[in-house]
Design a protein around this motif. Structure first.
Motif, mmCIF file in Angstrom:
data_model
loop_
_atom_site.group_PDB
_atom_site.id
_atom_site.type_symbol
_atom_site.label_atom_id
_atom_site.label_comp_id
_atom_site.label_asym_id
_atom_site.label_seq_id
_atom_site.Cartn_x
_atom_site.Cartn_y
_atom_site.Cartn_z
ATOM 1 N N UNK A 160 0.845 -1.199 0.000
ATOM 2 C CA UNK A 160 0.000 0.000 0.000
ATOM 3 C C UNK A 160 0.882 1.253 0.000
ATOM 4 N N UNK A 161 0.285 2.357 -0.402
ATOM 5 C CA UNK A 161 0.993 3.636 -0.484
ATOM 6 C C UNK A 161 0.495 4.538 0.643
ATOM 7 N N UNK A 162 1.429 5.013 1.478
ATOM 8 C CA UNK A 162 1.042 5.801 2.655
ATOM 9 C C UNK A 162 0.426 7.155 2.259
ATOM 10 N N UNK A 163 0.961 7.783 1.229
ATOM 11 C CA UNK A 163 0.456 9.080 0.757
ATOM 12 C C UNK A 163 -0.131 8.873 -0.641
ATOM 13 N N UNK A 164 -1.385 9.210 -0.842
ATOM 14 C CA UNK A 164 -2.010 9.055 -2.160
ATOM 15 C C UNK A 164 -1.356 10.005 -3.165
ATOM 16 N N UNK A 165 -1.568 9.730 -4.436
ATOM 17 C CA UNK A 165 -0.995 10.602 -5.465
ATOM 18 C C UNK A 165 -1.497 12.036 -5.299
ATOM 19 N N UNK A 166 -2.784 12.178 -5.061
ATOM 20 C CA UNK A 166 -3.368 13.521 -4.911
ATOM 21 C C UNK A 166 -2.733 14.257 -3.730
ATOM 22 N N UNK A 167 -2.602 13.548 -2.601
ATOM 23 C CA UNK A 167 -1.994 14.170 -1.418
ATOM 24 C C UNK A 167 -0.521 14.492 -1.664
ATOM 25 N N UNK A 168 0.187 13.599 -2.381
ATOM 26 C CA UNK A 168 1.595 13.833 -2.692
ATOM 27 C C UNK A 168 1.757 15.123 -3.501
ATOM 28 N N UNK A 169 0.937 15.284 -4.528
ATOM 29 C CA UNK A 169 1.037 16.484 -5.376
ATOM 30 C C UNK A 169 0.775 17.746 -4.560
ATOM 31 N N UNK A 170 -0.184 17.668 -3.623
ATOM 32 C CA UNK A 170 -0.487 18.828 -2.770
ATOM 33 C C UNK A 170 0.690 19.148 -1.850
ATOM 34 N N UNK A 171 1.313 18.102 -1.303
ATOM 35 C CA UNK A 171 2.419 18.303 -0.370
ATOM 36 C C UNK A 171 3.648 18.884 -1.070
ATOM 37 N N UNK A 172 3.932 18.411 -2.281
ATOM 38 C CA UNK A 172 5.071 18.967 -3.021
ATOM 39 C C UNK A 172 4.777 20.420 -3.392
#
Length: 430
Positions: A160-172
């Motif tokens: 599993x991925x701890x940070x979703x793609x959507x959340x990753x893009x927001x965090x970057x």
């Protein structure tokens, strides 16, 4: 304590290396360091194995470096182990409050009863005197160990991925805001992939991971039910006599099966302004870190943005060196440079605060360092990247990947880079 030493000649070093690793599995504590025959200017050994703790130190971050210094000063022997990323909390007013599924100690080192140094067709065995009558017996047992193991098929692991793609893009995007506001110039942002209720064969996974890239700082680490399986290409810090060497990596390009295109990939990496800027930023940070313990004027960049070729990728590596007084302790040199710049950012403390805010997993041993101290206070440590961590007791498997975020970064581009770096770990855990 004194060590008995004996050198044995071996017919097939590669086969003996495999036998040595499989033989070591009987012990509770194991550190197996493999250079994969990658010879470079600062190489010492092809393989080092340390097993079976006579003494050890295990602690959280609080006063960890002082405790390690006392332990190292008292034993004055070979010590093997690791420094977790979260030792940052011992040196600065920082915290680690993110989720931790692995539950490894922040620091662990042990004084091995049995040591092996493999170079060309010889193995030197160094045993504490309480084990010296076992030298011949163990060499015979290792020579007769089966180096080819039939691994049982284990149940499928659901990663599993701890940070979703959507959340990753927001965090970057948020990290880029910090950069544009001038809070930081660069930060290494990481995300975790994990599996619960997972059972793996650690040696099998290590073999598969190591075979993919055959890096110069590979590690198989075991402390009872805690494992690190690392295919690291990067040296964090080495001390040899009065000289200290740091070799940060920033900049990666894929290999190509066509020689002309592969050569062009190297040229493109060497001339890539974004990759060079990332590397030079970290070089400046490392120079500043080394200057805290160096003799006046001794910090120098021995090589800037050198291009090195590995099995899967080309890497941009710089080498920064300094000189230290013989009164400067080994642990002090590590304490003033840890965590390494290539896994934090610049300015370092600001970057680590932002990393803690935006990441969702406690880094622990990931982006820490594994290595050893010699009896004379020299040391050599890698950077724990491209690695799988496993707690067999709670059946938790974890690997993290990251990238350097600079003003040139795009969230989508960084996400794709993370997936590329995760590819090898996905492959071996299938």
């Amino acid at each position: 304590m004194l060590r008995a030493s004996k050198v044995f000649t071996i017919e097939n070093p590669q086969e003996f290396k495999m036998k040595l690793l499989h033989w070591s599995e009987q012990f509770r504590e194991v550190v197996f360091l493999d250079s994969n025959q990658y010879h470079q200017k600062y190489s010492n050994y092809e393989v080092v194995l340390a097993v079976d703790a006579f003494t050890s130190i295990k602690t959280d971050f609080y006063n960890a470096f002082d405790d390690l210094h006392q332990y190292q000063s008292k034993t004055q022997d070979w010590l093997f182990g690791y420094l977790s990323y979260d030792l940052k909390n011992d040196t600065e007013a920082l915290t680690s409050k993110n989720f931790d599924g692995l539950a490894f100690p922040d620091l662990f080192f042990f004084q091995p009863k049995k040591l092996f140094f493999l170079k060309e067709n010889h193995v030197e065995m160094q045993y504490l005197n309480l084990c010296n009558d076992e030298l011949e017996e163990d060499f015979s047992a290792i020579s007769n160990t089966n180096s080819i193991c039939d691994f049982a098929t284990l149940r499928e692991i659901k990663i599993q991925q701890r940070i979703s793609k959507e959340a990753y893009l927001q965090k970057v995007s948020k990290m880029l805001e910090y950069i544009h506001h001038g809070d930081i110039y660069e930060a290494n942002f990481c995300m975790e992939f994990f599996a619960k209720d997972a059972t793996i064969n650690p040696i099998e996974i290590y073999h598969k991971l190591n075979a993919i890239s055959q890096p110069p700082f590979a590690v198989y680490f075991k402390n009872y039910h805690q494992y690190l399986l690392s295919a690291s290409p990067e040296r964090y810090l080495k001390k040899k006599g009065a000289k200290v060497i740091s070799q940060p990596i920033k900049g990666t390009a894929r290999r190509n099966s066509y020689p002309i295109l592969d050569e062009q990939s190297k040229v493109d990496l060497e001339n890539n302004p974004k990759e060079r800027a990332e590397n030079i930023m970290i070089v400046d940070l490392v120079r500043n870190d080394l200057s805290r313990t160096s003799t006046k004027g001794s910090v120098e960049v021995e090589e800037l943005c050198g291009i090195y070729t590995f099995k899967q990728v080309h890497q941009m590596i710089s080498t920064v060196v300094s000189q230290v007084e013989n009164t400067t302790s080994a642990v002090e040199i590590i304490k003033t440079t840890f965590p390494m710049g290539s896994m934090t950012g610049a300015p370092k403390i600001s970057a680590m605060k932002i990393i803690e805010e935006l990441e969702e997993t406690k880094r622990g041993l990931y982006s820490g360092a594994v290595g050893y101290f010699t009896p004379h206070g020299d040391f050599d440590f890698n950077v724990v990247i491209r690695s799988i961590l496993y707690n067999a007791k709670n059946q938790y498997v974890s690997f993290s990947v990251g990238s350097a975020i600079t003003s040139e970064a795009t969230p989508e581009g960084e996400y794709e880079e993370c997936l590329l770096k995760a590819k090898a770990m996905f492959e071996v855990l299938k």
